[in-house]
Write a protein that holds these residues in place. Structure first.
Motif, short mmCIF file in Angstrom:
data_model
loop_
_atom_site.label_atom_id
_atom_site.label_comp_id
_atom_site.label_asym_id
_atom_site.label_seq_id
_atom_site.Cartn_x
_atom_site.Cartn_y
_atom_site.Cartn_z
N HIS A 19 0.81 -1.37 0.06
CA HIS A 19 0.11 0.07 -0.03
C HIS A 19 0.74 1.24 -0.07
O HIS A 19 0.46 2.34 -0.52
CB HIS A 19 -0.95 0.19 1.23
N GLU A 20 1.98 1.03 0.49
CA GLU A 20 3.08 2.25 0.61
C GLU A 20 3.54 2.64 -0.75
O GLU A 20 3.68 3.87 -1.22
CB GLU A 20 4.20 2.08 1.33
N VAL A 21 3.86 1.57 -1.59
CA VAL A 21 4.04 1.72 -2.85
C VAL A 21 3.13 2.31 -3.69
O VAL A 21 3.38 3.25 -4.52
CB VAL A 21 4.86 0.52 -3.68
N VAL A 22 1.68 1.89 -3.66
CA VAL A 22 0.54 2.31 -4.44
C VAL A 22 0.46 3.77 -4.06
O VAL A 22 0.28 4.56 -4.98
CB VAL A 22 -0.55 1.53 -3.98
N ALA A 23 0.61 4.07 -2.76
CA ALA A 23 0.27 5.52 -2.62
C ALA A 23 1.54 6.57 -3.06
O ALA A 23 1.24 7.45 -3.77
CB ALA A 23 0.46 5.76 -1.08
N ARG A 24 2.46 5.97 -3.26
CA ARG A 24 3.86 6.63 -4.07
C ARG A 24 3.59 6.84 -5.52
O ARG A 24 3.59 7.86 -5.89
CB ARG A 24 5.30 5.98 -3.98
N ARG A 25 2.98 5.56 -6.22
CA ARG A 25 2.62 5.61 -7.26
C ARG A 25 1.34 6.80 -7.88
O ARG A 25 1.35 7.28 -8.95
CB ARG A 25 2.31 4.22 -7.91
N LEU A 26 0.55 6.60 -6.76
CA LEU A 26 -0.57 7.58 -6.97
C LEU A 26 -0.07 9.00 -6.87
O LEU A 26 -0.80 9.79 -7.60
CB LEU A 26 -1.72 7.38 -6.18
N ASP A 27 0.66 9.21 -6.07
CA ASP A 27 1.15 10.75 -5.92
C ASP A 27 1.90 10.87 -7.34
O ASP A 27 1.82 12.21 -7.79
CB ASP A 27 2.09 10.48 -4.78
N ASP A 28 2.70 9.84 -7.74
CA ASP A 28 3.38 10.33 -9.02
C ASP A 28 2.59 10.53 -10.21
O ASP A 28 2.47 11.37 -10.99
CB ASP A 28 4.17 9.03 -9.45
N LEU A 29 1.09 9.93 -10.28
CA LEU A 29 0.00 10.09 -11.22
C LEU A 29 -0.54 11.20 -11.14
O LEU A 29 -0.88 12.10 -12.10
CB LEU A 29 -0.77 8.82 -11.29
N ALA A 30 -0.58 11.86 -9.79
CA ALA A 30 -1.40 13.08 -9.52
C ALA A 30 -0.43 14.18 -10.07
O ALA A 30 -1.09 15.23 -10.07
CB ALA A 30 -1.64 13.30 -8.08
N GLY A 31 0.89 14.19 -10.10
CA GLY A 31 1.59 15.09 -10.61
C GLY A 31 1.75 16.06 -9.54
O GLY A 31 1.40 16.15 -8.33
N GLY A 32 2.32 17.28 -10.06
CA GLY A 32 2.30 18.33 -9.03
C GLY A 32 3.81 19.38 -9.20
O GLY A 32 4.19 19.14 -10.27
N ILE A 33 3.89 19.92 -8.27
CA ILE A 33 5.08 20.82 -8.38
C ILE A 33 6.47 20.15 -8.23
O ILE A 33 6.53 19.70 -7.05
CB ILE A 33 4.95 22.05 -7.27
N ALA A 34 7.26 20.06 -8.95
CA ALA A 34 8.72 19.37 -9.06
C ALA A 34 9.67 20.00 -8.00
O ALA A 34 10.61 19.41 -7.54
CB ALA A 34 9.12 18.97 -10.20
N THR A 35 9.53 21.37 -8.22
CA THR A 35 10.63 22.21 -7.41
C THR A 35 10.31 22.12 -5.77
O THR A 35 9.25 22.03 -5.40
CB THR A 35 10.37 23.66 -7.74
#
Length: 189
Positions: A19-35
């Motif tokens: 579930h921790e890896v899934v949360a990270r992957r969902l965060d990646d898919l959500a995108g956002g500010i990279a800086t």
């Protein structure tokens, strides 16, 4: 039926809860500010995101950013800078608000066309002595309903996300307990 792992890593296995890896992957898919928030550009982008409307300000307060409007204005104008603790709060509030804002869109993409295929990469057993190693293989699973997973992720509820994830990997059959800890979980939306 296997039980959940009690003493993970006892013999040297390495992995992460699924579930921790899934949360990270969902965060990646959500995108956002990279800086990063520590850079002026990253801080300003996050503050603009969190203060662009009254709804965004309310969501930021709910997510833990409890500074006054006067302080926010000073930060945005560059007259003052936030402390390290407030930088962490700004970043945490940004992630929480971003998750809530993109959850519905992400859920639609993941549930589209009958669900999303998920690849489960087994845990790393390179440090486990030979007699204690298990035969693990790369597995795939099609998750048709992501509602509970995405809702728990958007709320930041780790235990609910774990329960929702375990409910999905039980579909692997009698081997599901071998994939509670993994080296990676891959999916796209």
């Amino acid at each position: 039926m296997p039980e959940q792992t009690q003493e993970f890593g006892k013999f040297g296995a390495r992995g992460i809860k699924g579930h921790e890896v899934v949360a990270r992957r969902l965060d990646d898919l959500a995108g956002g500010i990279a800086t990063p928030v520590t850079a002026r550009r990253g801080l300003m982008a996050r503050l603009r995101y969190l203060t662009r409307s009254e709804h965004a300000r309310a969501a930021a307060r709910e997510a833990g950013l409890t500074v006054t409007d006067r302080t926010l204005k000073a930060w945005l104008e560059g007259r003052r800078g936030p402390s390290r603790k407030n930088l962490e709060r700004v970043d945490a509030a940004y992630r929480a608000v971003r998750r809530k804002n993109v959850a519905r869109h992400l859920l639609g993409r993941l549930n589209a066309r009958g669900g999303t295929r998920v690849e489960l990469h087994p845990l790393n057993q390179s440090q486990v002595p030979r007699p204690h190693q298990r035969v693990l293989e790369f597995r795939t699973l099609n998750i048709r309903r992501w509602d509970r997973i995405v809702d728990a992720w958007a709320q930041g509820d780790d235990s609910a996300l774990d329960a929702a994830w375990v409910d999905q990997i039980v579909d692997l059959g009698s081997q599901w307990g071998q994939y509670e800890y993994v080296s990676n979980v891959g999916f796209a939306a």
